[in-house]
Write a protein that holds these residues in place. Structure first.
Motif, PDB file in Angstrom:
ATOM      1  N   ALA A  98       0.824  -1.220   0.000  1.00 44.15           N
ATOM      2  CA  ALA A  98       0.000   0.000   0.000  1.00 44.15           C
ATOM      3  C   ALA A  98       0.857   1.269   0.000  1.00 44.15           C
ATOM      4  O   ALA A  98       0.322   2.377   0.054  1.00 44.15           O
ATOM      5  N   GLY A  99       2.174   1.105  -0.009  1.00 43.11           N
ATOM      6  CA  GLY A  99       3.062   2.273  -0.060  1.00 43.11           C
ATOM      7  C   GLY A  99       3.214   2.994   1.268  1.00 43.11           C
ATOM      8  O   GLY A  99       3.664   4.134   1.316  1.00 43.11           O
ATOM      9  N   LEU A 100       2.854   2.311   2.363  1.00 42.88           N
ATOM     10  CA  LEU A 100       2.955   2.957   3.681  1.00 42.88           C
ATOM     11  C   LEU A 100       4.345   2.793   4.286  1.00 42.88           C
ATOM     12  O   LEU A 100       4.774   3.611   5.106  1.00 42.88           O
ATOM     13  N   VAL A 101       5.018   1.689   3.940  1.00 46.55           N
ATOM     14  CA  VAL A 101       6.352   1.437   4.505  1.00 46.55           C
ATOM     15  C   VAL A 101       7.304   0.932   3.426  1.00 46.55           C
ATOM     16  O   VAL A 101       6.876   0.447   2.378  1.00 46.55           O
ATOM     17  N   SER A 129      14.226  -4.459  10.185  1.00 40.41           N
ATOM     18  CA  SER A 129      13.497  -3.213  10.447  1.00 40.41           C
ATOM     19  C   SER A 129      12.721  -2.805   9.194  1.00 40.41           C
ATOM     20  O   SER A 129      12.886  -3.388   8.129  1.00 40.41           O
ATOM     21  N   PHE A 130      11.875  -1.803   9.355  1.00 37.66           N
ATOM     22  CA  PHE A 130      11.167  -1.211   8.221  1.00 37.66           C
ATOM     23  C   PHE A 130      11.112   0.281   8.493  1.00 37.66           C
ATOM     24  O   PHE A 130      11.375   0.719   9.610  1.00 37.66           O
ATOM     25  N   SER A 131      10.817   1.070   7.450  1.00 38.11           N
ATOM     26  CA  SER A 131      10.681   2.499   7.721  1.00 38.11           C
ATOM     27  C   SER A 131       9.367   2.996   7.139  1.00 38.11           C
ATOM     28  O   SER A 131       8.926   2.534   6.073  1.00 38.11           O
ATOM     29  N   GLU A 132       8.730   3.893   7.878  1.00 38.38           N
ATOM     30  CA  GLU A 132       7.465   4.443   7.394  1.00 38.38           C
ATOM     31  C   GLU A 132       7.762   5.442   6.287  1.00 38.38           C
ATOM     32  O   GLU A 132       8.755   6.165   6.346  1.00 38.38           O
ATOM     33  N   VAL A 133       6.935   5.452   5.252  1.00 32.68           N
ATOM     34  CA  VAL A 133       7.109   6.388   4.150  1.00 32.68           C
ATOM     35  C   VAL A 133       6.480   7.726   4.557  1.00 32.68           C
ATOM     36  O   VAL A 133       5.289   7.764   4.866  1.00 32.68           O
ATOM     37  N   PRO A 134       7.287   8.796   4.592  1.00 28.76           N
ATOM     38  CA  PRO A 134       6.727  10.083   5.020  1.00 28.76           C
ATOM     39  C   PRO A 134       5.624  10.536   4.060  1.00 28.76           C
ATOM     40  O   PRO A 134       5.724  10.329   2.852  1.00 28.76           O
ATOM     41  N   GLY A 135       4.567  11.094   4.627  1.00 30.61           N
ATOM     42  CA  GLY A 135       3.463  11.613   3.803  1.00 30.61           C
ATOM     43  C   GLY A 135       2.676  10.539   3.083  1.00 30.61           C
ATOM     44  O   GLY A 135       2.044  10.809   2.058  1.00 30.61           O
ATOM     45  N   SER A 136       2.701   9.291   3.586  1.00 29.65           N
ATOM     46  CA  SER A 136       1.996   8.198   2.895  1.00 29.65           C
ATOM     47  C   SER A 136       0.487   8.256   3.128  1.00 29.65           C
ATOM     48  O   SER A 136      -0.273   7.562   2.467  1.00 29.65           O
ATOM     49  N   GLY A 137       0.078   9.053   4.102  1.00 30.65           N
ATOM     50  CA  GLY A 137      -1.358   9.145   4.384  1.00 30.65           C
ATOM     51  C   GLY A 137      -1.858   8.015   5.259  1.00 30.65           C
ATOM     52  O   GLY A 137      -3.058   7.735   5.274  1.00 30.65           O
ATOM     53  N   ALA A 138      -0.957   7.334   5.997  1.00 35.34           N
ATOM     54  CA  ALA A 138      -1.392   6.249   6.885  1.00 35.34           C
ATOM     55  C   ALA A 138      -2.333   6.808   7.947  1.00 35.34           C
ATOM     56  O   ALA A 138      -2.104   7.903   8.460  1.00 35.34           O
ATOM     57  N   SER A 139      -3.392   6.036   8.248  1.00 35.58           N
ATOM     58  CA  SER A 139      -4.357   6.480   9.263  1.00 35.58           C
ATOM     59  C   SER A 139      -3.747   6.300  10.655  1.00 35.58           C
ATOM     60  O   SER A 139      -2.726   5.626  10.821  1.00 35.58           O
ATOM     61  N   GLY A 140      -4.414   6.870  11.655  1.00 39.77           N
ATOM     62  CA  GLY A 140      -3.946   6.722  13.032  1.00 39.77           C
ATOM     63  C   GLY A 140      -3.895   5.256  13.435  1.00 39.77           C
ATOM     64  O   GLY A 140      -2.966   4.812  14.108  1.00 39.77           O
ATOM     65  N   ALA A 199      -0.743   0.304  14.554  1.00 36.09           N
ATOM     66  CA  ALA A 199      -0.437  -1.112  14.292  1.00 36.09           C
ATOM     67  C   ALA A 199       1.039  -1.258  13.905  1.00 36.09           C
ATOM     68  O   ALA A 199       1.722  -2.187  14.361  1.00 36.09           O
ATOM     69  N   LEU A 200       1.535  -0.336  13.102  1.00 38.43           N
ATOM     70  CA  LEU A 200       2.949  -0.396  12.698  1.00 38.43           C
ATOM     71  C   LEU A 200       3.862  -0.157  13.901  1.00 38.43           C
ATOM     72  O   LEU A 200       4.906  -0.811  14.039  1.00 38.43           O
ATOM     73  N   GLY A 201       3.444   0.757  14.771  1.00 41.58           N
ATOM     74  CA  GLY A 201       4.227   1.030  15.983  1.00 41.58           C
ATOM     75  C   GLY A 201       4.321  -0.221  16.855  1.00 41.58           C
ATOM     76  O   GLY A 201       5.375  -0.531  17.413  1.00 41.58           O
TER      77      GLY A 201
END
Ligand SMILES: Nc1nc2c(ncn2[C@@H]2O[C@H](COP(=O)(O)OP(=O)(O)OP(=O)(O)O)[C@@H](O)[C@H]2O)c(=O)[nH]1
Ligand SMILES: [Mg+2]
Length: 402
Positions: free
Chosen positions: A262-265, A273-284, A289-291
């Protein structure tokens, strides 16, 4: 190469399968979600030969120097104690895994499901009891095949209509068992020179046990480790005595694979590890869940363990060897110029001739010699393959691979 996923009902087999094959199959928190087997393709990882050879290529199978090599994955129905006597879905789970070269036994290491696979609070069930009964069911399946055929088989051997190893191998041929496997199992049980008619029930059980360990070796995936207080301890409690166990969170892997789609990470299976994609529009909710995965899984386990379990089954348990057939020994490429286009998983002990045969029967039939492309030296048919070998096959018939 095929790996079978099996275990008690409702432990996370289909979640593991969905994550590893990037497909969507039904999962649910109740037993017998899966009835018909799911078959798909997963990948195991090795260091790509492009690294040590210092060459470059741009192919989807090589992810920055990590080679992804396909293996078949089979997800089958769950089992409950007494499956070999027809309880639950009976032996269906095993019949569907007949062709597997190795088994990943998925265990609910958090003890969050009872004997029948019904959800219970984590810590209620002792996962060691599951590990034991599942293995007993698998052994009972093997033993049942021999016992059913035993009177006829021992008569056959007594009347010299067939040798014990051939007669036994024939009964097990649907499970990928060869006469050589039976010979090795007979030797392991010191039964090779005694007449089958004299074997006790214990001898026969020892024989089918040895045959099972040889032809369907088991790796334990200590799943739902995210719910365990100490994932490493939970896994090591399920391993031991020659049995490897890998802590695993199939649910976390599935979440990361979906989030990456979905392009979130940014996430490569197997990484720590993984990294969150800045400005991906992930919901709270998605962020929370990723945290949780970052903290409970990556932070504590150094990865989700799904890829580690697959790699460990292929290279640790089965001892497979990856080899690259090529046509051009100087450029390490195919006739079309593709560099290291093909990595093949070969059983341990495979030779250069076996590699030729795996490329094409003609390559083996017309085999002249091989070339070890790392040294440029000629190698013979019987030279054993080593991990990362890059080989040109020179044959009087057909082309040399890739
Ligand atoms: N916490 C946690 N839950 C998981 C994990 N893996 C699977 N689950 C949950 O366990 C339940 C069962 O998952 P499935 O993948 O359907 O299990 P299965 O072994 O295929 O079940 P059957 O096909 O019914 O035998 C689902 O609710 C999953 O979300 C995990 O690693 N951690
Ligand atoms: Mg399932």
């Amino acid at each position: 190469m095929q790996i079978g996923l099996l275990g008690k009902a409702n432990v996370g087999k289909s979640t593991f399968f969905s994550a590893a094959t990037r497909t969507r199959v039904p999962t649910g928190n109740f037993p017998f979600t899966t009835v018909r087997p799911n078959v798909g393709v997963a990948h195991v990882r090795a260091e790509c030969a492009c690294r040590s050879l210092g060459v470059e290529h741009d192919i989807p199978e090589c992810d920055g120097g990590t080679r992804l090599i396909p293996v078949g994955l089979i997800d089958v129905a769950g089992l409950v104690p007494g499956a070999h006597e027809g309880r639950g879905l009976g032996n269906k789970f095993l019949d569907d895994a007949r062709q597997a070269d190795a088994l990943i036994h998925v265990v609910d290491a958090a003890g969050a499901t009872d004997e029948q696979g019904q959800p219970v609070p984590p810590g209620t069930r002792d996962p060691a009891d599951d590990a034991r009964f599942v293995e007993e069911e698998i052994d009972a399946w093997f033993s049942g095949i021999l016992e059913r055929e035993w009177p006829r088989l021992s008569r056959e051997v007594e009347q010299k209509a067939s040798r014990a190893e051939d007669g036994i191998a024939r009964r097990f041929s649907g499970l990928g068992v060869s006469a050589a496997d039976v010979r090795a199992a007979l030797r392991a049980c010191s039964l090779e020179s005694s007449a089958p008619a004299g074997w006790s029930a214990a001898d026969r059980a020892a024989l089918t046990g040895a045959l099972r360990r040889r032809t369907k070796p088991i790796l334990v995936a200590a799943n739902k480790a995210d719910l365990c207080a100490d994932p490493a301890a939970a896994a090591s409690g399920l391993g031991g005595a020659g049995r490897a166990a890998v802590p695993c969170s199939a649910e976390a892997e599935l979440l990361l694979v979906r989030a990456a789609e979905a392009g979130l990470v940014e996430y490569s299976p197997g990484s720590a590890s993984f990294s969150e994609v800045p400005g991906s529009g992930a919901s709270g909710r998605q962020k929370a869940a990723l945290g949780a995965v970052a903290g409970r899984v990556m932070g504590r386990m150094g990865g989700t363990g799904v890829q580690a379990a697959l790699d460990s089954a292929a290279f640790g348990l089965l001892g497979l060897v990856e080899a690259y057939p090529v046509e051009d020994e100087a450029k390490f490429c195919s006739k079309d110029g593709d560099v290291l286009p093909d990595a093949r998983l070969m059983p341990p002990g495979s030779t250069v001739l076996d590699l030729a045969r795996s490329v094409h029967a003609d390559m083996a039939d017309g085999f002249l010699h091989g070339i070890d492309c790392r040294t440029g030296r000629r190698i013979g048919a019987e030279r054993a393959l080593e991990r990362g070998d890059v080989v040109k096959i020179v044959s009087a018939l057909g082309r040399g691979g890739g």
